[in-house]
Design an enzyme around this catalytic site. Structure first.
Site, PDB file in Angstrom:
ATOM      1  N   GLY A  70       2.723   4.472  -0.192  1.00  0.00           N
ATOM      2  CA  GLY A  70       1.561   4.390  -1.359  1.00  0.00           C
ATOM      3  C   GLY A  70       1.980   3.170  -1.917  1.00  0.00           C
ATOM      4  CG  HIS A  71       0.387   0.591  -3.367  1.00  0.00           C
ATOM      5  ND1 HIS A  71       1.004  -0.657  -2.933  1.00  0.00           N
ATOM      6  CD2 HIS A  71      -0.505   0.776  -2.567  1.00  0.00           C
ATOM      7  CE1 HIS A  71      -0.037  -1.574  -1.725  1.00  0.00           C
ATOM      8  NE2 HIS A  71      -0.680   0.228  -1.156  1.00  0.00           N
ATOM      9  CG  MET A  72       4.895   1.107  -9.830  1.00  0.00           C
ATOM     10  SD  MET A  72       5.577   0.069 -10.868  1.00  0.00           S
ATOM     11  CE  MET A  72       6.761  -0.300  -9.328  1.00  0.00           C
ATOM     12  CG  PHE A  74       4.326   6.216 -15.645  1.00  0.00           C
ATOM     13  CD1 PHE A  74       5.555   5.917 -16.474  1.00  0.00           C
ATOM     14  CD2 PHE A  74       3.735   7.663 -17.142  1.00  0.00           C
ATOM     15  CE1 PHE A  74       6.029   6.748 -17.302  1.00  0.00           C
ATOM     16  CE2 PHE A  74       4.234   7.942 -17.865  1.00  0.00           C
ATOM     17  CZ  PHE A  74       5.124   7.497 -18.190  1.00  0.00           C
ATOM     18  CG  HIS A  75       6.357  10.473 -11.316  1.00  0.00           C
ATOM     19  ND1 HIS A  75       4.976  10.819 -11.231  1.00  0.00           N
ATOM     20  CD2 HIS A  75       6.799   9.346 -10.483  1.00  0.00           C
ATOM     21  CE1 HIS A  75       4.634  11.148  -9.900  1.00  0.00           C
ATOM     22  NE2 HIS A  75       5.488   9.946  -9.634  1.00  0.00           N
ATOM     23  N   GLY A 137       1.533  11.367  -2.498  1.00  0.00           N
ATOM     24  CA  GLY A 137       1.962  10.781  -2.014  1.00  0.00           C
ATOM     25  C   GLY A 137       3.316  11.311  -0.730  1.00  0.00           C
ATOM     26  CG  LEU A 149      -0.112  17.270  -6.404  1.00  0.00           C
ATOM     27  CD1 LEU A 149      -0.774  17.465  -7.550  1.00  0.00           C
ATOM     28  CD2 LEU A 149      -1.037  18.435  -5.265  1.00  0.00           C
ATOM     29  CB  CYS A 166      -2.723   4.113  -6.409  1.00  0.00           C
ATOM     30  SG  CYS A 166      -2.040   5.485  -7.062  1.00  0.00           S
TER      31      CYS A 166
END
Length: 216
Positions: A70-72, A74-75, A137, A149, A166
């Site tokens: 997947g892509h970037m 944020f958490h 991801g 997830l 994403c």
């Protein structure tokens, strides 16, 4: 008998958990154990292996390269992270089926709170009213799944505005807090765990609940 450890780990630094996750696979293979971790992260942007972003920070929030798909994304605090370290070979689960199960774990959990959600073909994750509430991801290594997830519960969504979540510039994010007036976090955890056992067919497993982690 198959075993699964559910670890309730609280707020954790992403880099620490990422390091432990990589080392943990050897331990799991030796002991034939599956692990599911429930936690939150301090603010961090993480890059999947589809991204070529080269900055180390976005507005003082660290950017960490990972080996997940997947892509970037944020958490941050208020987002429920669930990592699945599963022996998918032993469990006879293909990656496409695992993604399907993870989506349905969240769809079923949200349904308990009277939130109607759905998945979209070829766009892993869970959506509510055309907005994304859960990102997925994964990586497969030595027959085990890694990563998992991220479910938006009660968090600051603003950092998502600095990226294309994403990899899709048209995606808008949402969270449970914006959809219902009261969030019972204990019930949320219980529903997630029960649905993990249901959809991953773990009801007959030896199940342990832990609140710490170490490399053994």
């Amino acid at each position: 008998m198959n075993k699964v450890n559910f670890r309730i780990l609280g707020l954790q630094k992403y880099q620490d958990i990422y390091y432990i996750m990589q080392k943990f696979i050897t331990c799991l293979k030796k002991n034939n154990i599956n692990e599911i971790w429930l936690l939150e992260h301090y603010p961090v942007f993480t890059q999947g292996n589809s991204d070529n972003f080269n900055k180390k920070y976005i507005f003082n929030i660290p950017v960490v390269k990972t080996d997940r798909g997947g892509h970037m994304t944020f958490h941050g605090p208020g987002q429920k992270i669930i990592y699945f370290l599963l022996n998918i070979k032993n469990l006879n689960i293909k990656i496409s089926k695992l993604i399907f199960y993870l989506e349905n774990i969240i769809i079923s959990t949200l349904s308990y709170f009277k939130i109607n959600s759905y998945s979209i073909k070829n766009s892993p994750g869970v959506y509510v009213d055309k907005k994304k509430i859960c990102s997925i991801g994964l990586r497969i290594k030595d027959g085990y799944s890694l990563h998992g997830l991220a479910l938006n519960v009660d968090m600051d969504l603003y950092p998502f505005s600095h990226i294309h979540p994403c990899g899709d510039k048209n995606i808008k994010m949402t969270q449970i807090r914006d959809l219902i007036s009261n969030i019972n976090l204990e019930k949320l955890n219980t529903q997630i765990i029960n649905n993990c056992k249901k959809f991953l067919m773990m009801n007959n497993f030896e199940i342990n609940f832990l609140n710490s982690i170490k490399i053994f």
